[in-house]
Design a protein around this motif. Sequence first.
Motif, PDB file in Angstrom:
ATOM      1  N   ALA A 166       0.569  -2.203   0.903  1.00  0.00           N
ATOM      2  CA  ALA A 166      -0.785  -2.525   1.376  1.00  0.00           C
ATOM      3  C   ALA A 166      -1.119  -1.655   2.588  1.00  0.00           C
ATOM      4  O   ALA A 166      -0.404  -1.670   3.589  1.00  0.00           O
ATOM      5  N   HIS A 167      -2.216  -0.904   2.475  1.00  0.00           N
ATOM      6  CA  HIS A 167      -2.622   0.009   3.552  1.00  0.00           C
ATOM      7  C   HIS A 167      -3.152  -0.746   4.769  1.00  0.00           C
ATOM      8  O   HIS A 167      -3.839  -1.768   4.631  1.00  0.00           O
ATOM      9  N   VAL A 168      -2.843  -0.198   5.953  1.00  0.00           N
ATOM     10  CA  VAL A 168      -3.421  -0.687   7.213  1.00  0.00           C
ATOM     11  C   VAL A 168      -4.127   0.501   7.867  1.00  0.00           C
ATOM     12  O   VAL A 168      -3.608   1.631   7.850  1.00  0.00           O
ATOM     13  N   ARG A 214       1.588  10.422   2.898  1.00  0.00           N
ATOM     14  CA  ARG A 214       0.421  10.341   2.028  1.00  0.00           C
ATOM     15  C   ARG A 214       0.720   9.502   0.780  1.00  0.00           C
ATOM     16  O   ARG A 214       1.721   9.707   0.095  1.00  0.00           O
ATOM     17  N   CYS A 215      -0.162   8.567   0.505  1.00  0.00           N
ATOM     18  CA  CYS A 215      -0.060   7.729  -0.706  1.00  0.00           C
ATOM     19  C   CYS A 215      -0.631   8.520  -1.889  1.00  0.00           C
ATOM     20  O   CYS A 215      -1.438   9.432  -1.710  1.00  0.00           O
ATOM     21  N   ALA A 216      -0.233   8.149  -3.084  1.00  0.00           N
ATOM     22  CA  ALA A 216      -0.773   8.814  -4.281  1.00  0.00           C
ATOM     23  C   ALA A 216      -2.287   8.659  -4.385  1.00  0.00           C
ATOM     24  O   ALA A 216      -2.953   9.439  -5.067  1.00  0.00           O
ATOM     25  N   CYS A 217      -2.858   7.663  -3.692  1.00  0.00           N
ATOM     26  CA  CYS A 217      -4.316   7.478  -3.704  1.00  0.00           C
ATOM     27  C   CYS A 217      -5.017   8.493  -2.809  1.00  0.00           C
ATOM     28  O   CYS A 217      -6.237   8.595  -2.814  1.00  0.00           O
ATOM     29  N   GLY A 218      -4.230   9.230  -1.998  1.00  0.00           N
ATOM     30  CA  GLY A 218      -4.822  10.222  -1.113  1.00  0.00           C
ATOM     31  C   GLY A 218      -4.906   9.780   0.337  1.00  0.00           C
ATOM     32  O   GLY A 218      -5.182  10.578   1.226  1.00  0.00           O
ATOM     33  N   GLU A 275      -3.932  -3.443  -0.447  1.00  0.00           N
ATOM     34  CA  GLU A 275      -3.251  -2.528  -1.362  1.00  0.00           C
ATOM     35  C   GLU A 275      -4.263  -1.746  -2.192  1.00  0.00           C
ATOM     36  O   GLU A 275      -5.272  -2.301  -2.637  1.00  0.00           O
ATOM     37  N   CYS A 276      -3.970  -0.476  -2.417  1.00  0.00           N
ATOM     38  CA  CYS A 276      -4.857   0.381  -3.209  1.00  0.00           C
ATOM     39  C   CYS A 276      -4.465   0.276  -4.686  1.00  0.00           C
ATOM     40  O   CYS A 276      -3.484  -0.379  -5.027  1.00  0.00           O
ATOM     41  N   PRO A 277      -5.214   0.936  -5.571  1.00  0.00           N
ATOM     42  CA  PRO A 277      -4.883   0.831  -7.003  1.00  0.00           C
ATOM     43  C   PRO A 277      -3.496   1.357  -7.352  1.00  0.00           C
ATOM     44  O   PRO A 277      -2.984   1.055  -8.433  1.00  0.00           O
ATOM     45  N   GLU A 278      -2.853   2.125  -6.475  1.00  0.00           N
ATOM     46  CA  GLU A 278      -1.495   2.611  -6.755  1.00  0.00           C
ATOM     47  C   GLU A 278      -0.461   1.487  -6.686  1.00  0.00           C
ATOM     48  O   GLU A 278       0.669   1.647  -7.153  1.00  0.00           O
ATOM     49  N   ARG A 279      -0.812   0.392  -6.042  1.00  0.00           N
ATOM     50  CA  ARG A 279       0.088  -0.767  -5.912  1.00  0.00           C
ATOM     51  C   ARG A 279       1.456  -0.359  -5.351  1.00  0.00           C
ATOM     52  O   ARG A 279       2.502  -0.747  -5.868  1.00  0.00           O
TER      53      ARG A 279
HETATM   54 ZN   LIG Z   1      -2.797   4.123  -1.540  1.00  0.00          ZN
END
Ligand SMILES: [Zn+2]
Length: 239
Positions: A177-179, A220-224, A170-174
């Motif tokens: 969990a990215h794969v 796209r996740c908010a983390c980019g 998981e990225c800081p956006e919580r």
């Molecule tokens: Zn993310």
Amino acid sequence: MARADTLARARTLDRPALAYVVRFPTADGVRDMDLTWAELARDTDWATARLREHGLAAGQRALLTASGFEGFWGHAVIGALRALKVTYGIAEAMGWDHRRTAVFHRELTPHTVIGLSAETLEGLAGSADIGEMFRPTPLVLARPAAVPLLRGVGVSACVISAVGPALALECPERSGAHVNAAEWRLGEWDGQLSVAAGEGRTSLLPETPLGLAGRVVTGRCACGSEDPRVLLAEANQSS
Ligand SMILES: [Zn+2]
């Protein structure tokens, strides 16, 4: 001198391409899959980028809790910590080794704890307040079953989990969990996750149901990141 000679000769030997045989549970039983050194190197690069996004940097300390049979992702995380010049200690993730986690946590005051399990937390809860213990730790990457236990005591843990032979982080956006989309294809059917190997993987894996409850979020996740995310049911249960 003999030792230096031996090492020099050893370096000229052919190295088998196979690094690990990954054994993972599926909906229909257990499955094995080869993992080559080249794949492990790519997995390590991906894990390094994910941990860098979490702010891990040279001079920090980490505590990794993992089991030997989890080397297929544990090795990638260790490689990432080395690449980032983060000093690390390792404890076993099974409950019987929770005291080692307690000692390392006290002695290292780590910036991050990676791979924290519900079994470790249950062991620690007998002699410590797990909220007091982990709230000051800036980054806690916990296994799905441990996440509700931690959130219940005010520790904003992120998820780290094996999803079959793949690692989900998981990225800081919580927000799941990215794969790594470059290596794996994720699927979801009737609330259950499935995984298939990407084209670059040496060992073929057709779409395989994992018997793991969860959802896949694409886009796209908010983390980019464009890497899909898994929302694991176990991590989202209220404690
Ligand atoms: Zn993310």
